[in-house]
Design an enzyme around this catalytic site. Structure first.
Site, PDB file in Angstrom:
ATOM      1  N   THR A  86       0.837  -1.198   0.000  1.00 40.38           N
ATOM      2  CA  THR A  86       0.000   0.000   0.000  1.00 40.38           C
ATOM      3  C   THR A  86       0.874   1.251   0.000  1.00 40.38           C
ATOM      4  OG1 THR A  86      -1.635  -1.236   1.267  1.00 40.38           O
ATOM      5  CG2 THR A  86      -1.909   1.144   1.182  1.00 40.38           C
ATOM      6  N   ARG A 108       5.542  -7.119  -7.143  1.00 39.93           N
ATOM      7  CA  ARG A 108       5.466  -8.526  -7.510  1.00 39.93           C
ATOM      8  C   ARG A 108       4.033  -8.951  -7.812  1.00 39.93           C
ATOM      9  NH1 ARG A 108       7.607 -11.011  -2.254  1.00 39.93           N
ATOM     10  NH2 ARG A 108       6.677  -9.076  -1.485  1.00 39.93           N
ATOM     11  N   LYS A 119      -3.250 -14.026   4.201  1.00 46.64           N
ATOM     12  CA  LYS A 119      -2.726 -12.668   4.044  1.00 46.64           C
ATOM     13  C   LYS A 119      -3.517 -11.844   3.039  1.00 46.64           C
ATOM     14  CE  LYS A 119       1.705 -10.297   3.426  1.00 46.64           C
ATOM     15  NZ  LYS A 119       1.381  -9.430   2.296  1.00 46.64           N
ATOM     16  N   ALA A 338       9.731 -13.598   0.083  1.00 45.33           N
ATOM     17  CA  ALA A 338      10.996 -13.175   0.692  1.00 45.33           C
ATOM     18  C   ALA A 338      11.435 -14.110   1.805  1.00 45.33           C
ATOM     19  CB  ALA A 338      10.876 -11.754   1.230  1.00 45.33           C
ATOM     20  N   PHE A 369       8.429  -8.612   2.750  1.00 46.10           N
ATOM     21  CA  PHE A 369       8.503  -8.759   4.208  1.00 46.10           C
ATOM     22  C   PHE A 369       9.450  -7.728   4.842  1.00 46.10           C
ATOM     23  CE2 PHE A 369       6.974 -13.239   3.362  1.00 46.10           C
ATOM     24  CZ  PHE A 369       5.697 -13.015   3.849  1.00 46.10           C
ATOM     25  N   PHE A 457      -2.926   4.265  11.024  1.00 44.30           N
ATOM     26  CA  PHE A 457      -4.197   3.587  11.210  1.00 44.30           C
ATOM     27  C   PHE A 457      -5.127   4.518  11.984  1.00 44.30           C
ATOM     28  CE2 PHE A 457      -2.668  -1.137  11.058  1.00 44.30           C
ATOM     29  CZ  PHE A 457      -2.111  -0.905   9.809  1.00 44.30           C
ATOM     30  N   TRP A 486      -3.727   5.116   2.508  1.00 44.11           N
ATOM     31  CA  TRP A 486      -4.826   4.143   2.460  1.00 44.11           C
ATOM     32  C   TRP A 486      -6.175   4.861   2.406  1.00 44.11           C
ATOM     33  CZ3 TRP A 486      -8.771   2.983   6.064  1.00 44.11           C
ATOM     34  CH2 TRP A 486      -9.501   1.812   5.790  1.00 44.11           C
TER      35      TRP A 486
END
Length: 637
Positions: A86, A108, A119, A338, A369, A457, A486
């Site tokens: 993100t 990726r 995930k 990773a 990661f 957040f 986000w």
């Protein structure tokens, strides 16, 4: 590009990722291509939302200086992820859509394993994502399927060859490998000529070979106990980690083997690290599947299958172009994890992006990661083969993950978060920043400038955010910026974009002093131990008998010059996923070692890391379905 009316409207609260994606009308992908200077002959359309970009663009723009090279990494994450993808997309949107700078994000392709598991996908999220996200997360342009087909062709070739060698004489094998034409003549295929040269046999006519040369040519004599090549599938299926093949009545040729997830295939790593079609053909042919009974490495060229692999992969070598919610370009290519591979998108995608954006532009590439694994491999493996010089590493951190590293309760996917993650807890944040500080210091060991992106957040307090920024700056970060991409898209990451621009300039003013962690001249063990000591903070490294044996064989075979790709948990600096923060006094246990000679690295397997993840009690696929009236995918995050 003249602005295309996508219908983008920022809502509060932010809808689900798929709802955001489906609320937007993507610009025709040819308009995105034209906006970054691609010629119509340099891309092939895959529908209206995707295009494959030709590697030839690099040659046309070879005279042009590269743009700024920025890698996005992160702290050791929670199982929920901390928004690294993100942030990669949000930063590219900020630079490209709000700060008037050419920017391309390179990420990726996601595996369907996590997509339908825990995930989720890897398109980013909220108003900082690649669209259409369902096309991005499901199939894309078929590259992962091509890798699976190629990988499993190798598996079939291995066991078929062992089976036929066990059943036939040298003469019978030779007559079938080099059958006579109607006129009685025989010939070698080009891949057979490669094997003959490897054997030191300088002959091109099958009729000229002696009996001894015929035996050397037809007998690979593979030692089954040394085979490290597994079949693959793009599903988290733990029950295929160990299998027995050859139990059919017609075969009666049993062998214990297993499956890996497709993104762990060496062919995926080859795709990510290759620089041209010719380079990919060589790498595919150099892949070692095991040893002969006399200790000679057996390659896919020896099996006669490498040319076919290159044919299967010929379209996959081209990166796929898509767009963000704000119509900035994205190159999607390759998808190695990773934790069990090197965890970075392709070299060719980055090379294309750096040329297209020009000297003042930005290629924003993501490493998988935490910085201890994905970033370390980006620097020591990817940059070593690409020759590219990064200026800045953006380290993504969240207050949530820092609280966990500071002693907060476990964060478990599918379970409600503890109240401490929703309330101010400055002591936990302060303690957890030890993990972030460790990664900041690791970045500086490479001569790269660290910038911390604090992914905001809704439950974060200003005091928590300020504390993270303060401690980051005290630890040596060039800047520490709160970002809210986000919820707000690129507008929420403009401060981050400005910080990255300034950091890149500062790095260039200092001569872009990038350096590797270790020289390739060190022994395999010395390189492993350098990573463990310098990146993880380990006090020692232990090797199982199998690991010792394989290290010795790979050294004897001439592979000690290769870089190292550690396979370890992403959740901790150690190999104990439960050890949070900055563990001390621990040792790394290497239980196995494999050689990815085609890709170009040796990878030690540490702790209990698995090369096929498992599914949870309630996998993500429970929510995925299709609207039968509209044909739209629903429930995909």
């Amino acid at each position: 590009m003249a602005s295309f009316n996508s219908g983008l409207v920022f809502l509060d609260p932010v809808p689900s990722d798929i709802e955001v994606s489906q609320s937007i009308n993507p610009a025709p992908i040819n308009l995105i291509a034209e906006s970054i200077g691609l010629l119509p002959s340099e891309y092939d359309l895959y529908g209206s939302n995707k295009a494959k970009v030709s590697l030839a663009v690099r040659q046309r723009l070879s005279h042009q200086n590269n743009g700024n090279y920025v890698v996005v990494t992160g702290i050791n994450p929670t199982p929920l992820g901390e928004g690294k993808s993100t942030t990669t997309i949000g930063l590219a949107q900020a630079l490209g859509a709000h700060l008037g700078t050419k920017a391309i994000a390179c990420i990726r392709q996601p595996s369907q394993g996590p997509t339908f598991g825990i995930k989720g996908g890897a398109a980013g999220g909220g108003y900082a994502q690649v669209i259409p996200m369902e096309e991005f997360n499901l199939h894309l342009t078929g590259d992962i399927h091509a890798i699976g087909a190629a990988n499993n062709l190798v598996s079939a070739a291995i066991e078929t060859r062992m089976f036929h060698e066990s059943q036939q004489s040298d003469k019978a094998l030779f007559s079938r490998l080099c059958p006579a034409e109607k006129d009685g003549s025989k010939s070698f295929s080009s891949i057979m000529i490669r094997r003959l040269k490897k054997l030191g046999i300088d002959k091109t006519n099958p009729n000229d070979l002696t009996e001894e040369e015929i035996s050397k040519f037809v007998r690979l004599d593979i030692d089954p106990s040394t085979i490290t090549w597994n079949r693959v599938l793009d599903v988290c299926d733990r029950f295929l980690r160990g299998i027995i093949t050859g139990v059919g009545k017609a075969e009666n040729f049993e062998r214990k083997t297993g499956f890996d997830i497709t993104v762990a295939s060496e062919i995926m790593a080859v795709l990510a690290l290759t620089t041209s079609l010719a380079d990919m053909r060589d790498r595919l042919g150099n892949m070692v599947i095991g040893m002969s009974k006399s200790g000679v490495p057996i390659t896919t060229d020896d099996l006669g299958v490498a040319g076919a692999l290159c044919v299967l992969m010929k379209d996959a070598i081209a990166p796929t172009m898509m767009q963000t919610v704000e119509q900035t370009p994205v190159l999607v290519h390759a998808g190695p994890f990773a934790n069990i591979a090197h965890g970075n998108s392709s070299i060719v995608a980055d090379q294309i992006a750096l040329k297209l954006v020009g000297e003042d532009g930005f290629c924003i590439t993501e490493a998988g990661f935490g910085a201890d694994i994905g970033m370390e491999k980006f620097f020591n493996i990817k940059c070593r083969y690409s020759g590219l010089t990064p200026q800045v590493a953006v380290i993504v951190a969240t207050v949530r993950a820092l609280k966990m590293h500071g002693g907060g309760p476990d964060v478990v996917a599918g379970k409600p978060l503890s109240h401490v993650y929703k309330e101010e807890a400055l002591d936990l944040v302060r303690a957890g920043c030890s993990n972030l500080i460790h990664h900041i210091k690791n970045v500086t060991k490479y001569g790269v400038t660290p910038v911390v992106a604090i992914n905001k957040f809704a439950t974060d307090t200003q005091a928590e955010l300020d504390l993270v920024a303060q401690l980051s700056l005290e630890a040596g970060a060039y800047a520490a910026v709160v970002a809210n991409h986000w919820a707000k898209g690129g507008a929420g990451a403009t401060d981050l974009g400005l910080a990255v621009k300034a950091a890149c300039q500062a790095s260039k003013d200092a001569g872009s002093p990038f350096k590797f962690l270790y020289p390739l001249s060190l022994s395999l063990k010395e390189k492993i131990e350098t990573i463990c000591f310098e990146m993880y903070g380990a006090v020692g490294v232990e090797y199982t008998e199998l690991a010792e044996e394989r290290l010795a064989k790979y050294t004897e075979a001439g592979y000690s010059h290769l870089p190292i790709c550690m396979a370890k948990t992403q959740y901790s600096l150690s190999t104990d996923a439960a050890a949070k923060g900055v563990p001390t006094g621990f040792k790394i246990k290497v239980r196995d070692v494999r050689a990815a000679v085609g890709a170009g690295y040796i990878y030690p397997i540490c702790g209990d890391i698995m090369t096929v993840p498992g599914l949870p009690t309630r996998p993500g696929f429970y929510d995925v379905d299709i609207d039968l009236e509209t044909g739209r995918v629903i429930g995909l995050f």
